[in-house]
Design a protein around this motif. Sequence first.
Motif, mmCIF file in Angstrom:
data_model
loop_
_atom_site.group_PDB
_atom_site.id
_atom_site.type_symbol
_atom_site.label_atom_id
_atom_site.label_comp_id
_atom_site.label_asym_id
_atom_site.label_seq_id
_atom_site.Cartn_x
_atom_site.Cartn_y
_atom_site.Cartn_z
ATOM 1 N N LEU A 194 41.436 27.681 46.490
ATOM 2 C CA LEU A 194 41.303 27.426 47.930
ATOM 3 C C LEU A 194 40.731 26.039 48.204
ATOM 4 O O LEU A 194 41.072 25.407 49.203
ATOM 5 C CB LEU A 194 40.407 28.497 48.559
ATOM 6 C CG LEU A 194 41.057 29.861 48.795
ATOM 7 C CD1 LEU A 194 40.030 30.865 49.287
ATOM 8 C CD2 LEU A 194 42.203 29.744 49.800
ATOM 9 N N LEU A 195 39.860 25.562 47.307
ATOM 10 C CA LEU A 195 39.323 24.211 47.476
ATOM 11 C C LEU A 195 40.439 23.178 47.330
ATOM 12 O O LEU A 195 40.479 22.190 48.070
ATOM 13 C CB LEU A 195 38.229 23.963 46.444
ATOM 14 C CG LEU A 195 37.337 22.727 46.672
ATOM 15 C CD1 LEU A 195 36.549 22.890 47.968
ATOM 16 C CD2 LEU A 195 36.386 22.530 45.501
ATOM 17 N N ALA A 196 41.351 23.404 46.406
ATOM 18 C CA ALA A 196 42.486 22.502 46.222
ATOM 19 C C ALA A 196 43.399 22.525 47.452
ATOM 20 O O ALA A 196 43.872 21.478 47.923
ATOM 21 C CB ALA A 196 43.273 22.890 44.977
ATOM 22 N N VAL A 197 43.639 23.730 47.984
ATOM 23 C CA VAL A 197 44.466 23.850 49.194
ATOM 24 C C VAL A 197 43.764 23.168 50.371
ATOM 25 O O VAL A 197 44.393 22.434 51.150
ATOM 26 C CB VAL A 197 44.745 25.328 49.523
ATOM 27 C CG1 VAL A 197 45.468 25.452 50.862
ATOM 28 C CG2 VAL A 197 45.562 25.961 48.417
ATOM 29 N N THR A 235 33.268 34.671 59.098
ATOM 30 C CA THR A 235 33.821 36.020 59.257
ATOM 31 C C THR A 235 34.815 36.346 58.155
ATOM 32 O O THR A 235 34.766 37.420 57.536
ATOM 33 C CB THR A 235 34.513 36.154 60.623
ATOM 34 O OG1 THR A 235 33.561 35.881 61.667
ATOM 35 C CG2 THR A 235 35.079 37.552 60.807
ATOM 36 N N LEU A 236 35.728 35.426 57.892
ATOM 37 C CA LEU A 236 36.718 35.649 56.833
ATOM 38 C C LEU A 236 36.048 35.746 55.470
ATOM 39 O O LEU A 236 36.397 36.602 54.648
ATOM 40 C CB LEU A 236 37.747 34.521 56.839
ATOM 41 C CG LEU A 236 38.870 34.615 55.792
ATOM 42 C CD1 LEU A 236 39.629 35.922 55.934
ATOM 43 C CD2 LEU A 236 39.819 33.427 55.920
ATOM 44 N N GLY A 237 35.070 34.879 55.226
ATOM 45 C CA GLY A 237 34.366 34.904 53.947
ATOM 46 C C GLY A 237 33.616 36.208 53.722
ATOM 47 O O GLY A 237 33.664 36.778 52.628
ATOM 48 N N LEU A 238 32.937 36.706 54.760
ATOM 49 C CA LEU A 238 32.219 37.979 54.625
ATOM 50 C C LEU A 238 33.195 39.130 54.414
ATOM 51 O O LEU A 238 32.882 40.095 53.694
ATOM 52 C CB LEU A 238 31.371 38.235 55.880
ATOM 53 C CG LEU A 238 30.167 37.298 56.072
ATOM 54 C CD1 LEU A 238 29.471 37.606 57.386
ATOM 55 C CD2 LEU A 238 29.189 37.413 54.914
ATOM 56 N N SER A 251 35.515 25.827 51.119
ATOM 57 C CA SER A 251 36.979 25.837 51.185
ATOM 58 C C SER A 251 37.471 26.426 52.499
ATOM 59 O O SER A 251 38.365 25.863 53.151
ATOM 60 C CB SER A 251 37.550 26.645 50.020
ATOM 61 O OG SER A 251 37.082 26.172 48.783
ATOM 62 N N LEU A 252 36.896 27.559 52.888
ATOM 63 C CA LEU A 252 37.329 28.215 54.121
ATOM 64 C C LEU A 252 37.025 27.365 55.346
ATOM 65 O O LEU A 252 37.834 27.289 56.274
ATOM 66 C CB LEU A 252 36.653 29.590 54.244
ATOM 67 C CG LEU A 252 37.062 30.631 53.199
ATOM 68 C CD1 LEU A 252 36.226 31.901 53.348
ATOM 69 C CD2 LEU A 252 38.548 30.959 53.323
ATOM 70 N N ALA A 253 35.867 26.714 55.348
ATOM 71 C CA ALA A 253 35.525 25.851 56.483
ATOM 72 C C ALA A 253 36.461 24.649 56.570
ATOM 73 O O ALA A 253 36.836 24.212 57.662
ATOM 74 C CB ALA A 253 34.074 25.379 56.359
#
Length: 251
Positions: A238-241, A174-177, A161-163
């Motif tokens: 987040l996956l939906a976004v 970085t954000l995920g960690l 999702s973040l990627a």
Amino acid sequence: MRWLGSLHAEWTKLRTLPSTWWLLAATVALTAAVGAAAASSLTTQVCPSPAACHEDTVKLSLTGVQLSQSLCLVLGVLSMGAEYSTGTIRTTLTAMPGRWRVLTSKAATLSMLTGVAGALAVLSALALSHLILPSPTDGATLRAAAGSTLILVLVTLLGLSLATLLRDTGGAITLGLGVLYVIPILSRLVNSPTWQHRLQRWTPMPAALSIQATKNLERLTIAPWPGLGVLAAYAVGLLAVGGTVLRLRDA
């Protein structure tokens, strides 16, 4: 047929990405090794038998999940970030214009691989720890094992999702960690007991890790399954976004 073709394409891309197998193998090895090391830290004087042990030996055996989840995060990020960094995302979206289908197929493939590796990692950790320090085998242990596997799957989807949102591998990792490790640390440093309780209850990892507890459940800030549901809500939300943003913007 379109869905089968999309799933096959994502499976091909994922299995040919060299980092996939290294990260999955490291997830299994790290989870098992850290769990065994944590179990060996308890002496027979502390836990002479499962019935007489006051420590939550199952949760202790699953300590490695807290470290190996970072590898799953990286796997999720690379599954999409590698395509953005090489520019192959344009080829993917040209061949398969259905962007929601692409993202859903990637998520399904990642979930399958991580689920298998996660189950192997968790079972290995419990088995090794049981050899060192016998632990009870009951419904609570099964719940902790299944929940820990789901944590690894959901963290992988969080990375995807973040990627998808950031289109930057380094930024997404970085954000995920930060979400996995920095926020839990900050929740312990907050002076207000009220806000400390809220952060531990509604932030992804402190809440999700409650699924590993098999003793003293009344002391938890959130019950095991609702706690895992918090992480699921973040990952799926987040996956939906990310899917919506992917659909609306240019590759």
